[in-house]
Design an enzyme around this catalytic site. Structure first.
Site, PDB file in Angstrom:
ATOM      1  N   ARG A   1      12.410 -10.684  16.980  1.00  0.00           N
ATOM      2  CA  ARG A   1      11.904 -11.846  16.302  1.00  0.00           C
ATOM      3  C   ARG A   1      13.452 -12.050  14.710  1.00  0.00           C
ATOM      4  O   ARG A   1      12.905 -11.239  13.965  1.00  0.00           O
ATOM      5  CB  ARG A   1      10.675 -11.756  16.062  1.00  0.00           C
ATOM      6  CG  ARG A   1      10.207 -13.070  15.529  1.00  0.00           C
ATOM      7  CD  ARG A   1       9.183 -13.386  14.316  1.00  0.00           C
ATOM      8  NE  ARG A   1       9.428 -12.911  12.610  1.00  0.00           N
ATOM      9  CZ  ARG A   1       8.497 -12.310  11.478  1.00  0.00           C
ATOM     10  NH1 ARG A   1       7.060 -12.366  12.413  1.00  0.00           N
ATOM     11  NH2 ARG A   1       8.950 -12.216  11.089  1.00  0.00           N
TER      12      ARG A   1
ATOM     13  N   HIS B   1       8.962 -15.492  10.548  1.00  0.00           N
ATOM     14  CA  HIS B   1       7.638 -16.318  11.779  1.00  0.00           C
ATOM     15  C   HIS B   1       8.130 -17.147  12.137  1.00  0.00           C
ATOM     16  O   HIS B   1       7.933 -18.516  13.103  1.00  0.00           O
ATOM     17  CB  HIS B   1       6.046 -15.433  11.074  1.00  0.00           C
ATOM     18  CG  HIS B   1       5.312 -16.225  12.118  1.00  0.00           C
ATOM     19  ND1 HIS B   1       5.140 -16.220  13.498  1.00  0.00           N
ATOM     20  CD2 HIS B   1       4.856 -17.712  11.756  1.00  0.00           C
ATOM     21  CE1 HIS B   1       3.892 -17.002  14.048  1.00  0.00           C
ATOM     22  NE2 HIS B   1       3.739 -17.807  12.744  1.00  0.00           N
TER      23      HIS B   1
ATOM     24  N   TYR C   1       7.695  -8.009   3.772  1.00  0.00           N
ATOM     25  CA  TYR C   1       7.518  -7.200   4.553  1.00  0.00           C
ATOM     26  C   TYR C   1       8.066  -6.841   5.594  1.00  0.00           C
ATOM     27  O   TYR C   1       8.008  -5.107   6.715  1.00  0.00           O
ATOM     28  CB  TYR C   1       6.482  -7.707   5.172  1.00  0.00           C
ATOM     29  CG  TYR C   1       6.348  -8.740   5.507  1.00  0.00           C
ATOM     30  CD1 TYR C   1       6.896  -8.547   7.391  1.00  0.00           C
ATOM     31  CD2 TYR C   1       6.189 -10.025   6.455  1.00  0.00           C
ATOM     32  CE1 TYR C   1       7.260  -9.906   8.626  1.00  0.00           C
ATOM     33  CE2 TYR C   1       6.497 -11.362   6.366  1.00  0.00           C
ATOM     34  CZ  TYR C   1       7.040 -11.181   7.901  1.00  0.00           C
ATOM     35  OH  TYR C   1       7.528 -12.017   8.416  1.00  0.00           O
TER      36      TYR C   1
HETATM   37  C1  LIG Z   1      -6.642 -18.440  16.566  1.00  0.00           C
HETATM   38  C2  LIG Z   1      -5.512 -18.433  15.574  1.00  0.00           C
HETATM   39  N1  LIG Z   1      -5.853 -16.871  15.009  1.00  0.00           N
HETATM   40  C3  LIG Z   1      -3.949 -17.323  13.868  1.00  0.00           C
HETATM   41  C4  LIG Z   1      -3.416 -18.190  13.791  1.00  0.00           C
HETATM   42  C5  LIG Z   1      -2.077 -17.921  12.806  1.00  0.00           C
HETATM   43  N2  LIG Z   1      -1.050 -17.740  14.079  1.00  0.00           N
HETATM   44  C6  LIG Z   1       0.111 -18.091  14.493  1.00  0.00           C
HETATM   45  S1  LIG Z   1       0.286 -17.169  14.783  1.00  0.00           S
HETATM   46  C7  LIG Z   1       0.610 -16.014  15.013  1.00  0.00           C
HETATM   47  C8  LIG Z   1       1.234 -14.821  14.791  1.00  0.00           C
HETATM   48  C9  LIG Z   1       1.135 -14.621  16.557  1.00  0.00           C
HETATM   49  O1  LIG Z   1       2.132 -13.156  16.652  1.00  0.00           O
HETATM   50  P1  LIG Z   1       2.756 -12.696  17.914  1.00  0.00           P
HETATM   51  O2  LIG Z   1       1.309 -13.251  19.075  1.00  0.00           O
HETATM   52  O3  LIG Z   1       2.971 -11.350  18.251  1.00  0.00           O
HETATM   53  O4  LIG Z   1       2.936 -14.043  18.751  1.00  0.00           O
HETATM   54  P2  LIG Z   1       4.883 -13.944  18.106  1.00  0.00           P
HETATM   55  O5  LIG Z   1       4.836 -15.818  16.639  1.00  0.00           O
HETATM   56  O6  LIG Z   1       5.489 -13.357  17.038  1.00  0.00           O
HETATM   57  O7  LIG Z   1       5.821 -14.507  19.164  1.00  0.00           O
HETATM   58  C10 LIG Z   1      -0.901 -15.926  13.757  1.00  0.00           C
HETATM   59  C11 LIG Z   1      -1.780 -15.007  13.423  1.00  0.00           C
HETATM   60  C12 LIG Z   1      -3.259 -18.771  15.170  1.00  0.00           C
HETATM   61  N3  LIG Z   1      -2.039 -20.031  15.243  1.00  0.00           N
HETATM   62  N4  LIG Z   1      -4.625 -18.872  15.945  1.00  0.00           N
END
Ligand SMILES: Cc1ncc(C[n+]2csc(CCOP(=O)(O)OP(=O)(O)O)c2C)c(N)n1
Ligand SMILES: [Mg+2]
Length: 335
Positions: free
Chosen positions: A248, A252, A261
């Site tokens: 990434r 985010h 972080y």
């Molecule tokens: C059920 C839920 N919990 C929290 C969130 C907030 N949220 C959005 S993206 C994310 C991180 C997801 O990380 P990952 O699965 O590793 O995907 P990446 O963004 O790193 O590609 C979070 C916690 C959400 N959208 N849905």
């Protein structure tokens, strides 16, 4: 990138150039989205920069137009490979009329494209997994020849829905590929705080399906893995979990400040492993593309991005009277 004999026979030069084109186009329009966001042209962007090889390798291993895709928000390159146009992506960024996933109701990058068998995306992470298992069940029940691929980040494999969906597909031997794009972060949370196993593929052991880890910065390696899983699924061999390790390379989302972080050195190191540059270098090395032709790709990408953004800027916002549709099936006006 290594050269693999088996794949070389399957992947023509033409197809590899097409793969590179989608990776490049995705990268260029993604970069432009960051710039436009910072200029205040729209409120939100979430990026696929560093994930392009995994996404394009996976998409090209499927039968696009026939197979089903249940993607997640980082999958810009994957949905471009499936037929979303840059102009449609730009309409989504700006919430303009004609945006195909939801008539401009959804946040940007919440994909959905009826004509390409791309199922609409929900914001709660993990919800796409049971959707994909359900589609897999329908395919098997109807005796169709298609398969379904769903993607997700590694952090979201902590969600209950993920286990439920994968478990169901394993029990019923459904034609599903569970692609995990592991970029080691869930916003600010590192993988080590998200799971007690050292990689996501290991989770397959407890659920009863094959699980493998591939280098998600190598488009050909991902293609190879997804193609094998797709062939097996189509022949009735059931689901596969594929973890693709990616980077990434951005925060985010446009709402995140990753200086809080992680170090800048970490980001600089990532740039040395950039998957789009790696594939360009590979194609040049293998005499599949010349420097001059590569430059033409660059200028064509710039032109296409400019045209897409201009199209979206010139398009009006949706009409107020359209605010209440499409709520019911009979009222769906989008193709
Ligand atoms: C059920 C839920 N919990 C929290 C969130 C907030 N949220 C959005 S993206 C994310 C991180 C997801 O990380 P990952 O699965 O590793 O995907 P990446 O963004 O790193 O590609 C979070 C916690 C959400 N959208 N849905
Ligand atoms: Mg992640």
């Amino acid at each position: 990138m290594e050269v693999r004999e088996k794949i070389q026979t399957e992947l023509t030069h033409e197809l590899m150039l097409e793969m590179y084109w989608i990776m490049l186009l995705s990268r260029r329009i993604d970069e432009r989205a960051w710039l436009l966001h910072r200029q205040g042209k729209f409120p939100f962007h979430i990026s696929g920069i560093g994930h392009e090889a995994a996404q394009v390798g996976a998409a090209f291993a499927l039968k696009r137009g026939k197979d089903w895709l249940v993607p997640y928000y980082r999958d810009l390159a994957m949905v471009l490979a499936f037929g979303l146009t840059p102009a449609e992506f730009a309409l989504g960024l700006m919430g303009k009329k004609g945006e195909p996933s939801s008539g401009a109701r959804q946040m940007p990058s919440h994909w959905g494209l009826r004509r390409a068998n791309i199922i609409s995306t929900s914001s709660p992470v993990g919800t796409q997994t049971p959707h994909a298992a359900g589609i897999g069940f329908a395919i098997k029940y109807r005796g169709d020849d298609a398969i379904v691929l769903t993607s997700i980040g590694e952090g979201s494999t902590s969600q209950g829905e993920w286990y439920e969906g994968v478990n169901w597909a394993a029990i019923h031997q459904l034609p599903v590929i569970f692609l995990v794009e592991n970029n080691e972060y869930a916003i600010s949370v590192p993988r080590s705080k998200q799971m007690a196993v050292s990689n996501v593929a290991e989770k397959a052991n407890g659920l009863g399906l094959p699980g493998i880890t591939v280098n998600g910065l190598d488009v050909i390696e991902v293609y190879d893995a997804v193609k094998s899983a797709a062939d097996r699924a189509r022949a009735g061999g059931g689901p596969t979990l594929i973890e693709a390790t990616v980077l990434r390379m951005t925060p985010h989302s446009s709402d995140d400040d990753d200086r809080m972080y992680r170090s800048r050195e970490e980001i600089e190191e990532m740039k040395q492993k950039d998957p789009v540059n790696a594939f360009r270098d590979y194609l040049i090395q293998q005499n599949i593309i010349t420097e001059a032709a590569q430059e033409k790709f660059q200028s064509r990408a710039k032109e296409e991005v400019n045209a897409a953004i201009k199209f979206a800027e010139d398009t009006p916002y949706p009409d107020v009277e359209d605010a209440s549709y499409p709520v019911y099936a009979e009222d769906i006006r989008h193709g």
